[in-house]
Scaffold this motif. Structure first.
Motif, PDB file in Angstrom:
ATOM      1  N   ILE A  61      50.229  62.256  46.334  1.00  0.00           N
ATOM      2  CA  ILE A  61      49.450  61.684  45.270  1.00  0.00           C
ATOM      3  C   ILE A  61      50.035  60.764  44.473  1.00  0.00           C
ATOM      4  O   ILE A  61      49.344  59.825  44.000  1.00  0.00           O
ATOM      5  CB  ILE A  61      48.917  63.254  44.695  1.00  0.00           C
ATOM      6  N   LEU A  62      51.397  60.849  44.022  1.00  0.00           N
ATOM      7  CA  LEU A  62      52.201  60.028  43.315  1.00  0.00           C
ATOM      8  C   LEU A  62      52.300  58.574  44.031  1.00  0.00           C
ATOM      9  O   LEU A  62      51.929  57.678  43.187  1.00  0.00           O
ATOM     10  CB  LEU A  62      53.587  60.658  43.126  1.00  0.00           C
ATOM     11  N   ALA A  63      52.398  58.639  45.327  1.00  0.00           N
ATOM     12  CA  ALA A  63      52.366  57.440  45.924  1.00  0.00           C
ATOM     13  C   ALA A  63      51.039  56.641  45.748  1.00  0.00           C
ATOM     14  O   ALA A  63      50.996  55.469  45.806  1.00  0.00           O
ATOM     15  CB  ALA A  63      52.876  57.501  47.160  1.00  0.00           C
ATOM     16  N   THR A  64      49.992  57.549  45.905  1.00  0.00           N
ATOM     17  CA  THR A  64      48.756  57.196  45.775  1.00  0.00           C
ATOM     18  C   THR A  64      48.394  56.479  44.509  1.00  0.00           C
ATOM     19  O   THR A  64      47.823  55.363  44.489  1.00  0.00           O
ATOM     20  CB  THR A  64      47.677  58.102  46.214  1.00  0.00           C
ATOM     21  N   ARG A  65      48.860  57.064  43.393  1.00  0.00           N
ATOM     22  CA  ARG A  65      48.778  56.581  41.796  1.00  0.00           C
ATOM     23  C   ARG A  65      49.504  55.301  41.887  1.00  0.00           C
ATOM     24  O   ARG A  65      48.842  54.493  41.274  1.00  0.00           O
ATOM     25  CB  ARG A  65      49.355  57.645  41.036  1.00  0.00           C
ATOM     26  N   PHE A  66      50.715  55.231  42.537  1.00  0.00           N
ATOM     27  CA  PHE A  66      51.367  53.975  42.395  1.00  0.00           C
ATOM     28  C   PHE A  66      50.611  52.708  43.089  1.00  0.00           C
ATOM     29  O   PHE A  66      50.482  51.673  42.572  1.00  0.00           O
ATOM     30  CB  PHE A  66      52.549  54.109  42.989  1.00  0.00           C
ATOM     31  N   ALA A  67      50.268  52.932  44.161  1.00  0.00           N
ATOM     32  CA  ALA A  67      49.312  52.023  44.802  1.00  0.00           C
ATOM     33  C   ALA A  67      48.068  51.651  44.285  1.00  0.00           C
ATOM     34  O   ALA A  67      47.731  50.377  44.053  1.00  0.00           O
ATOM     35  CB  ALA A  67      49.031  52.466  46.326  1.00  0.00           C
ATOM     36  N   VAL A  68      47.383  52.520  43.741  1.00  0.00           N
ATOM     37  CA  VAL A  68      46.040  52.278  42.886  1.00  0.00           C
ATOM     38  C   VAL A  68      46.438  51.489  41.650  1.00  0.00           C
ATOM     39  O   VAL A  68      45.994  50.438  41.373  1.00  0.00           O
ATOM     40  CB  VAL A  68      45.509  53.509  42.633  1.00  0.00           C
ATOM     41  N   ALA A  69      47.528  51.892  40.988  1.00  0.00           N
ATOM     42  CA  ALA A  69      47.750  51.179  39.762  1.00  0.00           C
ATOM     43  C   ALA A  69      48.311  49.860  40.020  1.00  0.00           C
ATOM     44  O   ALA A  69      48.353  48.879  39.602  1.00  0.00           O
ATOM     45  CB  ALA A  69      49.100  52.003  39.206  1.00  0.00           C
ATOM     46  N   SER A  70      49.070  49.625  41.137  1.00  0.00           N
ATOM     47  CA  SER A  70      49.652  48.299  41.594  1.00  0.00           C
ATOM     48  C   SER A  70      48.365  47.428  41.972  1.00  0.00           C
ATOM     49  O   SER A  70      48.352  46.099  41.520  1.00  0.00           O
ATOM     50  CB  SER A  70      50.647  48.216  42.882  1.00  0.00           C
ATOM     51  N   THR A  71      47.412  47.986  42.772  1.00  0.00           N
ATOM     52  CA  THR A  71      46.156  47.336  42.829  1.00  0.00           C
ATOM     53  C   THR A  71      45.261  46.751  41.544  1.00  0.00           C
ATOM     54  O   THR A  71      44.965  45.795  41.600  1.00  0.00           O
ATOM     55  CB  THR A  71      45.656  48.021  44.002  1.00  0.00           C
ATOM     56  N   THR A  72      45.564  47.725  40.803  1.00  0.00           N
ATOM     57  CA  THR A  72      44.808  47.356  39.504  1.00  0.00           C
ATOM     58  C   THR A  72      45.221  46.138  38.927  1.00  0.00           C
ATOM     59  O   THR A  72      44.461  45.248  38.310  1.00  0.00           O
ATOM     60  CB  THR A  72      44.577  48.587  38.752  1.00  0.00           C
ATOM     61  N   PHE A  73      46.634  46.235  38.812  1.00  0.00           N
ATOM     62  CA  PHE A  73      47.430  45.159  38.151  1.00  0.00           C
ATOM     63  C   PHE A  73      47.349  43.920  38.827  1.00  0.00           C
ATOM     64  O   PHE A  73      46.932  43.100  38.117  1.00  0.00           O
ATOM     65  CB  PHE A  73      48.762  45.542  37.839  1.00  0.00           C
ATOM     66  N   ALA A  74      47.364  44.003  40.064  1.00  0.00           N
ATOM     67  CA  ALA A  74      47.378  42.596  40.773  1.00  0.00           C
ATOM     68  C   ALA A  74      45.929  42.175  40.782  1.00  0.00           C
ATOM     69  O   ALA A  74      45.624  40.963  40.800  1.00  0.00           O
ATOM     70  CB  ALA A  74      47.627  42.998  42.406  1.00  0.00           C
ATOM     71  N   THR A  75      44.815  43.111  40.674  1.00  0.00           N
ATOM     72  CA  THR A  75      43.492  42.504  40.515  1.00  0.00           C
ATOM     73  C   THR A  75      43.156  41.651  39.224  1.00  0.00           C
ATOM     74  O   THR A  75      42.571  40.829  39.165  1.00  0.00           O
ATOM     75  CB  THR A  75      42.647  43.664  40.724  1.00  0.00           C
ATOM     76  N   ALA A  76      43.735  42.309  38.087  1.00  0.00           N
ATOM     77  CA  ALA A  76      43.612  41.941  36.848  1.00  0.00           C
ATOM     78  C   ALA A  76      44.393  40.757  36.530  1.00  0.00           C
ATOM     79  O   ALA A  76      44.219  39.977  35.256  1.00  0.00           O
ATOM     80  CB  ALA A  76      43.605  42.987  35.818  1.00  0.00           C
ATOM     81  N   ILE A  77      45.673  40.262  36.912  1.00  0.00           N
ATOM     82  CA  ILE A  77      46.519  39.445  36.714  1.00  0.00           C
ATOM     83  C   ILE A  77      46.053  38.219  36.429  1.00  0.00           C
ATOM     84  O   ILE A  77      46.484  37.221  35.424  1.00  0.00           O
ATOM     85  CB  ILE A  77      47.685  39.244  37.538  1.00  0.00           C
ATOM     86  N   GLU A  78      45.062  37.437  37.158  1.00  0.00           N
ATOM     87  CA  GLU A  78      44.477  36.122  36.924  1.00  0.00           C
ATOM     88  C   GLU A  78      43.842  36.165  35.595  1.00  0.00           C
ATOM     89  O   GLU A  78      43.909  35.074  34.654  1.00  0.00           O
ATOM     90  CB  GLU A  78      43.729  35.655  38.141  1.00  0.00           C
ATOM     91  N   GLY A  79      43.041  37.302  35.340  1.00  0.00           N
ATOM     92  CA  GLY A  79      42.120  37.027  34.005  1.00  0.00           C
ATOM     93  C   GLY A  79      43.454  37.371  32.997  1.00  0.00           C
ATOM     94  O   GLY A  79      43.305  36.529  31.864  1.00  0.00           O
ATOM     95  N   MET A  80      44.265  38.200  33.255  1.00  0.00           N
ATOM     96  CA  MET A  80      45.413  38.348  32.106  1.00  0.00           C
ATOM     97  C   MET A  80      46.237  36.991  31.882  1.00  0.00           C
ATOM     98  O   MET A  80      46.610  36.572  30.766  1.00  0.00           O
ATOM     99  CB  MET A  80      46.440  39.466  32.440  1.00  0.00           C
ATOM    100  N   GLU A  81      46.480  36.357  32.580  1.00  0.00           N
ATOM    101  CA  GLU A  81      47.041  34.561  32.822  1.00  0.00           C
ATOM    102  C   GLU A  81      46.209  33.826  31.944  1.00  0.00           C
ATOM    103  O   GLU A  81      46.559  32.948  31.174  1.00  0.00           O
ATOM    104  CB  GLU A  81      47.427  34.288  34.050  1.00  0.00           C
ATOM    105  N   TYR A  82      44.961  33.911  32.283  1.00  0.00           N
ATOM    106  CA  TYR A  82      43.813  33.217  31.493  1.00  0.00           C
ATOM    107  C   TYR A  82      44.021  33.315  30.219  1.00  0.00           C
ATOM    108  O   TYR A  82      44.155  32.506  29.150  1.00  0.00           O
ATOM    109  CB  TYR A  82      42.519  33.372  32.016  1.00  0.00           C
ATOM    110  N   LEU A  83      43.928  34.606  29.632  1.00  0.00           N
ATOM    111  CA  LEU A  83      44.350  35.135  28.296  1.00  0.00           C
ATOM    112  C   LEU A  83      45.632  34.722  27.562  1.00  0.00           C
ATOM    113  O   LEU A  83      45.414  34.026  26.459  1.00  0.00           O
ATOM    114  CB  LEU A  83      44.238  36.502  27.906  1.00  0.00           C
ATOM    115  N   VAL A  84      46.587  34.644  28.363  1.00  0.00           N
ATOM    116  CA  VAL A  84      47.907  34.145  27.850  1.00  0.00           C
ATOM    117  C   VAL A  84      47.816  32.589  27.414  1.00  0.00           C
ATOM    118  O   VAL A  84      48.580  32.087  26.479  1.00  0.00           O
ATOM    119  CB  VAL A  84      49.038  34.367  28.963  1.00  0.00           C
ATOM    120  N   LYS A  85      47.108  31.786  28.407  1.00  0.00           N
ATOM    121  CA  LYS A  85      46.936  30.477  28.047  1.00  0.00           C
ATOM    122  C   LYS A  85      46.082  29.853  26.915  1.00  0.00           C
ATOM    123  O   LYS A  85      46.117  28.802  26.451  1.00  0.00           O
ATOM    124  CB  LYS A  85      46.501  29.653  29.417  1.00  0.00           C
ATOM    125  N   LYS A  86      45.302  30.853  26.461  1.00  0.00           N
ATOM    126  CA  LYS A  86      44.473  30.638  25.337  1.00  0.00           C
ATOM    127  C   LYS A  86      44.999  30.933  24.142  1.00  0.00           C
ATOM    128  O   LYS A  86      45.484  31.644  23.885  1.00  0.00           O
ATOM    129  CB  LYS A  86      43.097  31.388  25.566  1.00  0.00           C
TER     130      LYS A  86
END
Length: 86
Positions: A61-86
């Motif tokens: 379950i902890l490994a699953t939590r890590f995988a889901v958290a990593s996927t969430t971060f990877a999914t949002a990174i491009e949007g977050m990079e957009y905000l940094v540039k603005k």
């Protein structure tokens, strides 16, 4: 239900390459990752009855939590990079 029983037999008994303990842990992880509470509870109970330890289940379950958290971060990174540039 009969089809599920057939599929369960296929996965847990007929397919031999992955040990049953690992299959139980995979089913727990997958059901937890997709957010199915009933499935996760059921798979935890089945795994424990089959000899998977509480510690092994918790680690899966902890490994699953890590995988889901990593996927969430990877999914949002491009949007977050957009905000940094603005």
């Amino acid at each position: 239900i009969p089809k599920q029983a057939q599929e369960r037999k296929l996965v847990m008994e007929d397919l031999k390459l992955i040990p049953p303990k690992y299959k139980h842990l995979i089913m727990i992880a997958a059901s937890a990752a997709v957010g199915c509470h009933l499935c996760t509870e059921t798979f935890i109970k089945l795994a424990h009855r089959a000899g998977v330890t509480k510690e092994e289940i918790a680690e899966a379950i902890l490994a699953t939590r890590f995988a889901v958290a990593s996927t969430t971060f990877a999914t949002a990174i491009e949007g977050m990079e957009y905000l940094v540039k603005k």
